[in-house]
Design a protein around this motif. Structure first.
Motif, mmCIF file in Angstrom:
data_model
loop_
_atom_site.group_PDB
_atom_site.id
_atom_site.type_symbol
_atom_site.label_atom_id
_atom_site.label_comp_id
_atom_site.label_asym_id
_atom_site.label_seq_id
_atom_site.Cartn_x
_atom_site.Cartn_y
_atom_site.Cartn_z
ATOM 1 N N GLU A 1 0.837 -1.211 0.000
ATOM 2 C CA GLU A 1 0.000 0.000 0.000
ATOM 3 C C GLU A 1 0.867 1.255 0.000
ATOM 4 N N ALA B 1 0.096 3.071 -3.344
ATOM 5 C CA ALA B 1 -1.047 3.973 -3.194
ATOM 6 C C ALA B 1 -0.714 5.426 -3.561
ATOM 7 N N PRO B 2 0.483 5.939 -3.217
ATOM 8 C CA PRO B 2 0.770 7.318 -3.625
ATOM 9 C C PRO B 2 0.741 7.481 -5.154
ATOM 10 N N TYR C 1 -1.019 5.582 -7.235
ATOM 11 C CA TYR C 1 -2.423 5.432 -7.640
ATOM 12 C C TYR C 1 -3.179 6.742 -7.426
ATOM 13 N N GLN C 2 -2.984 7.351 -6.253
ATOM 14 C CA GLN C 2 -3.674 8.608 -5.936
ATOM 15 C C GLN C 2 -3.217 9.734 -6.860
ATOM 16 N N ARG C 3 -1.910 9.841 -7.097
ATOM 17 C CA ARG C 3 -1.383 10.911 -7.938
ATOM 18 C C ARG C 3 -1.916 10.781 -9.360
ATOM 19 N N LEU D 1 -4.818 9.058 -10.226
ATOM 20 C CA LEU D 1 -6.273 9.247 -10.216
ATOM 21 C C LEU D 1 -6.629 10.726 -10.146
ATOM 22 N N LEU D 2 -5.984 11.456 -9.235
ATOM 23 C CA LEU D 2 -6.331 12.860 -8.999
ATOM 24 C C LEU D 2 -5.520 13.811 -9.870
ATOM 25 N N ARG D 3 -4.643 13.273 -10.700
ATOM 26 C CA ARG D 3 -3.765 14.079 -11.541
ATOM 27 C C ARG D 3 -3.080 15.161 -10.700
#
Lengths: 205, 205
Positions: free
Chosen positions: A162, A166-167, A169-171, A173-175
């Motif tokens: 994770e 996860a960082p 994935y988040q970066r 997803l949220l661009r």
């Protein structure tokens, strides 16, 4: 020896199946899931609607299969294991970051993610068929590192994955930031520091 | 002294505005964004459609404002600062995890996230109005810790916030694991270890 001219139904079927899956994925990226129809997939793939309905019961089924096809063969995946955990993880993370920075790859995966986030049944299926086996392959590599004393023996490998992924994935997803090789390296270094990484010493010559 | 019985238009307006925003957020959680209409918001809020159109130009505008209202006052937020960075971050992360584990909070936030992931203009607005100011408040607390020598002076605070929050965000979005106080604590401990945390010694009495 079989003649190359002789029609081969199995091969033709496989070609049609591939064309349908490619068309489904392309259309979801271009139009978004709600606007895609079986008719449009058939037209784009150059097959009849009846061909699609012979193999898939619904639009949802064919689109889901089109995404599974992206990771076909992932059950047999193995992470590189040169003995140098940091180098191996950087190889993997740089490749992953490059995929997510590539519009051709990221557009259908974004469409799939939108479906998964809104549909917990699909999320469970995706976890079982794709994410689970891939995570298992990653943990296999990490367990090797633990056995070699390069990673804390009590490290929580699910949490480690994770923190590593996860960082990104988040970066993505949220661009919210650039996806670069340097970012991939930074995530590996930070994660290894957090989980008690000790690099391998020089081995016996 | 003003009579409590005297009608107060400003107060009535504020009450109507609140009712509209609450109704918009509830309906998005219940029906999903695409099915919500201005008519339904007006009916739920007990106001006329014309009241909504007087303040907002579109359905999108009122729904977006309804989410901004959730974090109203966030410009003035400050993280706790007892001098003990680990304890302070655990307080904050436990509260955050509890929010995301709460259906009443998480349903509208999930609906908002779905909109943001599919709409980069909305994503930019959300970043400017909500995420940016909140991140700034968090970094202010981390800078205090750096100045006190409790965190590596060269720690990349944006990366630190990603490592701290992205695993929670991913676990919540994908429903891939439990959201517990222990998970909040583990994320704080792992992140601090990764970024060179040194607890404060006993101070001068």
């Amino acid at each position: 020896m079989p003649s190359p001219r002789k029609p081969n139904p199995a091969r033709r079927n496989e070609r049609s199946r591939r064309a349908v899956l490619d068309a489904a994925r392309d259309l979801v990226s271009e139009l978004g899931y709600p606007k895609v129809t079986i008719e449009a997939i058939a037209a784009r793939a150059g097959v009849g609607k009846q061909t699609i309905y012979r193999w898939w019961p619904s639009k949802g089924a064919v689109i889901f299969d089109s995404f599974l096809a992206l990771s076909e063969g992932s059950e047999g995946i193995r992470l590189p294991d040169t003995g140098d955990l940091e180098a191996d993880l950087k190889t993997v993370m740089r490749a992953t970051v490059a995929e997510f920075a590539d519009p051709v790859f990221e557009a259908p995966v974004r469409a799939l993610n939108m479906e998964i986030l809104g549909d917990s049944t699909l999320a469970a299926l995706y976890h079982e068929k794709v994410a689970g086996p891939v995570d298992e392959a990653k943990k296999e590599r990490l367990r090797n590192a633990q056995q070699a004393g390069q990673l804390a023996a009590d490290a929580d490998l699910d949490l480690l994955l994770e923190v590593l992924y996860a960082p990104l994935y988040q970066r993505w997803l949220l661009r919210s930031g650039p996806l670069t090789p340097e970012y991939a390296d930074a995530l590996v270094e930070i994660t290894l520091r957090a989980f008690g990484h000790r690099p391998a010493g020089p081995g016996p010559s």
